[in-house]
Design an enzyme around this catalytic site. Structure first.
Site, PDB file in Angstrom:
ATOM      1  N   GLU A 109      -8.820  -5.593   4.609  1.00 16.04           N
ATOM      2  CA  GLU A 109      -8.529  -6.211   3.316  1.00 16.04           C
ATOM      3  C   GLU A 109      -9.794  -6.235   2.470  1.00 16.04           C
ATOM      4  OE1 GLU A 109      -5.532  -6.937   2.498  1.00 16.04           O
ATOM      5  OE2 GLU A 109      -4.510  -7.087   4.427  1.00 16.04           O
ATOM      6  N   ASP A 163      14.007  -1.809   3.732  1.00 16.32           N
ATOM      7  CA  ASP A 163      13.379  -3.107   3.491  1.00 16.32           C
ATOM      8  C   ASP A 163      12.352  -3.029   2.365  1.00 16.32           C
ATOM      9  OD1 ASP A 163      13.073  -5.931   4.191  1.00 16.32           O
ATOM     10  OD2 ASP A 163      11.064  -5.340   4.861  1.00 16.32           O
TER      11      ASP A 163
END
Length: 196
Positions: free
Chosen positions: A82, A108
């Protein structure tokens, strides 16, 4: 080992499913395929292939969608990279959504974008470039260069998508589906690709 597919083979394999899933959603095929490739690629013998990351091989998650408290399905915990708002890279352990198969991951992803208010502006984007920029602004990923990477990958696969969607059109023309619906659907998809 999971099936090794080039980017072109990956697009060809899933183009029929994607054409059906993105119909009337505002999602550009380049956006979907670029995100699937970027989020799922993994290195095999020194070459990056779609759907070869540990997350995609073991949890069938092609889009890096995390499992927050609203997710009722299976979870898969793995370390992930991240970036802070200041652009500093770090790793952390996170739970991701796990699926029974790759097709469920595609389904999804479409639903995830549609039901999350933060992505509504991206779904109304007037071009592929605008869409990837809006996804980054909405926080789909923390990388400061995420939109640029998606755009570059999207451009590199644009011809594959156009070819695959032309093949889907030819298959559908041979089925009892109305020709007008086929022309409208793929005309819209082609328009979105050409408009970038």
């Amino acid at each position: 080992m999971a099936e090794l597919l080039t980017r072109e083979q990956f697009v060809n394999k899933y183009s029929s499913l994607v054409a059906e899933l993105i119909k009337n959603t505002g999602i550009y095929p380049q956006t979907l395929f670029a995100q699937a490739i970027v989020e799922s690629q993994g290195k095999v013998n020194g070459v990056y292939y779609p759907a070869q990351s540990k997350l995609s091989r073991e949890a069938n998650n092609l889009f890096g969608i995390k499992a927050d408290s609203s997710w009722k399905g299976d979870r898969y915990n793995i370390n992930t990279g991240e970036y802070t708002p200041q652009g500093q890279y770090y790793t952390e352990s996170a739970n991701f959504r796990a699926y029974d198969n790759k097709e469920d991951s595609f389904k999804d992803y479409v639903k995830f974008l549609q039901v999350n208010p933060r992505y509504q502006k991206a779904l109304k984007a007037g071009s592929f470039l605008d869409q990837v920029n809006e996804l980054q602004k909405a926080g789909y990923a923390t990388s400061p260069s995420y939109a640029t990477l998606l755009y570059q990958v999207g451009l590199s696969i644009k011809g594959f998508i156009q070819s695959a969607f032309a093949n889907v059109t030819n298959v559908l023309k041979k089925s009892p589906v109305s020709s007008i619906l086929i022309i409208a659907l793929f005309g819209l998809l082609a328009y979105k690709l050409i408009k970038k």
